[in-house]
Design a protein around this motif. Sequence first.
Motif, mmCIF file in Angstrom:
data_model
loop_
_atom_site.group_PDB
_atom_site.id
_atom_site.type_symbol
_atom_site.label_atom_id
_atom_site.label_comp_id
_atom_site.label_asym_id
_atom_site.label_seq_id
_atom_site.Cartn_x
_atom_site.Cartn_y
_atom_site.Cartn_z
ATOM 1 N N PHE A 178 1.093 3.998 -3.137
ATOM 2 C CA PHE A 178 0.811 5.435 -3.091
ATOM 3 C C PHE A 178 2.037 6.254 -3.484
ATOM 4 O O PHE A 178 1.904 7.329 -4.062
ATOM 5 N N LEU A 179 3.247 5.754 -3.178
ATOM 6 C CA LEU A 179 4.457 6.424 -3.672
ATOM 7 C C LEU A 179 4.462 6.418 -5.199
ATOM 8 O O LEU A 179 4.796 7.418 -5.839
ATOM 9 N N TYR A 198 -4.929 -1.668 -7.571
ATOM 10 C CA TYR A 198 -4.805 -1.894 -6.127
ATOM 11 C C TYR A 198 -5.799 -2.959 -5.656
ATOM 12 O O TYR A 198 -5.437 -3.915 -4.972
ATOM 13 N N HIS A 216 1.728 11.074 -10.700
ATOM 14 C CA HIS A 216 0.438 11.773 -10.551
ATOM 15 C C HIS A 216 0.088 12.689 -11.721
ATOM 16 O O HIS A 216 -1.067 13.031 -11.912
ATOM 17 N N THR A 272 0.838 -1.203 0.000
ATOM 18 C CA THR A 272 0.000 0.000 0.000
ATOM 19 C C THR A 272 0.876 1.257 0.000
ATOM 20 O O THR A 272 0.620 2.202 -0.749
ATOM 21 N N GLY A 273 1.924 1.253 0.851
ATOM 22 C CA GLY A 273 2.830 2.398 0.896
ATOM 23 C C GLY A 273 3.503 2.637 -0.447
ATOM 24 O O GLY A 273 3.504 3.762 -0.969
ATOM 25 N N ALA A 312 -6.679 2.500 -8.777
ATOM 26 C CA ALA A 312 -7.476 1.791 -7.771
ATOM 27 C C ALA A 312 -7.908 0.428 -8.304
ATOM 28 O O ALA A 312 -8.052 -0.533 -7.541
ATOM 29 N N LEU A 371 2.056 8.968 -6.414
ATOM 30 C CA LEU A 371 2.634 10.312 -6.308
ATOM 31 C C LEU A 371 3.645 10.551 -7.430
ATOM 32 O O LEU A 371 3.673 11.624 -8.038
ATOM 33 N N VAL A 416 -12.333 2.634 -6.594
ATOM 34 C CA VAL A 416 -11.913 3.663 -5.633
ATOM 35 C C VAL A 416 -12.559 3.371 -4.285
ATOM 36 O O VAL A 416 -11.889 3.359 -3.238
ATOM 37 N N SER A 463 -13.966 1.013 -12.612
ATOM 38 C CA SER A 463 -12.891 1.859 -12.071
ATOM 39 C C SER A 463 -13.432 2.895 -11.088
ATOM 40 O O SER A 463 -12.757 3.241 -10.126
ATOM 41 N N LEU A 484 -4.432 13.557 -3.672
ATOM 42 C CA LEU A 484 -4.603 13.035 -5.034
ATOM 43 C C LEU A 484 -5.973 12.391 -5.204
ATOM 44 O O LEU A 484 -6.608 12.532 -6.252
ATOM 45 N N PHE A 487 -6.049 8.475 -9.704
ATOM 46 C CA PHE A 487 -6.197 7.463 -8.663
ATOM 47 C C PHE A 487 -7.175 6.371 -9.078
ATOM 48 O O PHE A 487 -6.963 5.195 -8.797
ATOM 49 N N SER A 488 -8.258 6.768 -9.789
ATOM 50 C CA SER A 488 -9.266 5.749 -10.105
ATOM 51 C C SER A 488 -8.718 4.686 -11.068
ATOM 52 O O SER A 488 -9.086 3.520 -10.975
ATOM 53 N N SER A 537 -11.207 -0.042 -2.731
ATOM 54 C CA SER A 537 -9.878 0.021 -2.104
ATOM 55 C C SER A 537 -9.913 0.826 -0.812
ATOM 56 O O SER A 537 -9.246 0.474 0.155
#
Lengths: 274, 274
Positions: free
Chosen positions: A88-89, A107, A95, A84-85, A104, A92, B105, B101, B228, A100-101, B108
């Motif tokens: 998100f890195l 993820y 970006h 997870t960490g 996701a 970023l 979001v 998608s 984000l 994000f979607s 997750s």
Amino acid sequence: MKQRLLSGAILIFLLAAVVFFNQSFPLALNIAVALISAFCIYELLRAIGFVKRLFISIPAITTAAIVPFVVHSEITFLVLCLYTGVFFLGLLAHHKDVSFSELAVIYSMVVIIPVAMRTLTDLRKLGGAHGMFYVLIAILAAWAADAGAFFVGTFLGKHKLCPNISAKKTVEGAIGGVIINIGIMLLCGYLFSGVFYQGTREVNYLMMAIVGLVSGFTSILGDLSFSLIKRSCHIKDFSKIIPGHGGILDRFDSVIFTAPAILLLVSYFPLVVT
Amino acid sequence: MKQRLLSGAILIFLLAAVVFFNQSFPLALNIAVALISAFCIYELLRAIGFVKRLFISIPAITTAAIVPFVVHSEITFLVLCLYTGVFFLGLLAHHKDVSFSELAVIYSMVVIIPVAMRTLTDLRKLGGAHGMFYVLIAILAAWAADAGAFFVGTFLGKHKLCPNISAKKTVEGAIGGVIINIGIMLLCGYLFSGVFYQGTREVNYLMMAIVGLVSGFTSILGDLSFSLIKRSCHIKDFSKIIPGHGGILDRFDSVIFTAPAILLLVSYFPLVVT
């Protein structure tokens, strides 16, 4: 059709090899599950177009390959926290051109697919001396429901189940698939107890039937859910690696939903009684 | 600014109330964590525009409220499996106007937020007799890093950290936040060991400093990641429930990343030595 049957036979042969080597090399199952999970995530990343963004794809594939080897739930938690960490890195870092979607989707699949496939190794552990019987039941239940729905639908199918998602699925196929699945599970129970153990081991036939019923539904749910995921990625199959079936993920989509459901069922009500 | 400080004071007062009632009513922490998780998911659903689709929102909010009460990891797995099944049923039910998608979001976040917030209750368990000290450290570490970065950035900030994501964050603020956080963690250790226990309990000051350092980074990572997520939902704050801070999720975004990191750290290296 011929190709489809041949590929299916090869898959069942590989599965039989894992069962055969279970005594002498128990890690074979973990390795098989890890390879399948990692390849499913690879197919997904390729389908969405992220496979070349290494900061996103490498952690995803690595996590999918590690989870099937982890025994303790604390370590699974640690692995998923680290992922997870890093995820998100990665978000970023990318970006500017990735939302994000979009990520996701990846993820949630990295959480769902390896954890769900890993339940096959949990089933082996839960089954004790009959561990591989539990594993086989989980995989066969998912595939038999699929195949049953396909054959019944081809010959008797009249009413479309959900034409927007999967054009070929029919209500008759779905019902037929569930019924055939229950029959195959009862047959498996008989082969295990009556033939293989010659009556010295007893299976709970009611539970075998319930497993057939439940996995009939989860198998359809898995198939339809991944059809929607494919549609949101604008693709027909995840890849073409298994001729006649599509990608590894196309073949294992029903297992991803069925194996955890069977694990939850049999952890309360065992299949083998004595 | 006045409003922001006042709201902060009220939050700390509520936190103190949970600490105070921990002995007589230990469920207070679980209830607080469950309310925060459920409200975070509610804010997210509202931000994305799904709160009125009850087949999607009710399972998400319910799962977020249940997970903080679950003790065993097997039951957490069961709850998340059931949620996954219902989530895909919801996706199938709404497939005509919702894409995977968009819903990924939500999926997750329903996995991340309650599981991450639940680590606060795990920290209490891990800390034994000093459980609430561990919980306080996790929350204060996340907030102190935030506040430190805000104040240092306001007075000394010159170089933007990542102007595309968060316009106000500066490199000076980030570094200052980490340093202030380490200082506050050492101070907390001294207040616990030297003042509250008058030297009869010993804390590991090196670990306190490491917690300050790590949580300084996770706090920034959490803050930027949720920025984000907000940007992909085209909103500035998740809600306006806490005057001067925004929504519950705006206030707890750094806790969501910090609490699991601290749990993983202190499960190997305890904070309280004797």
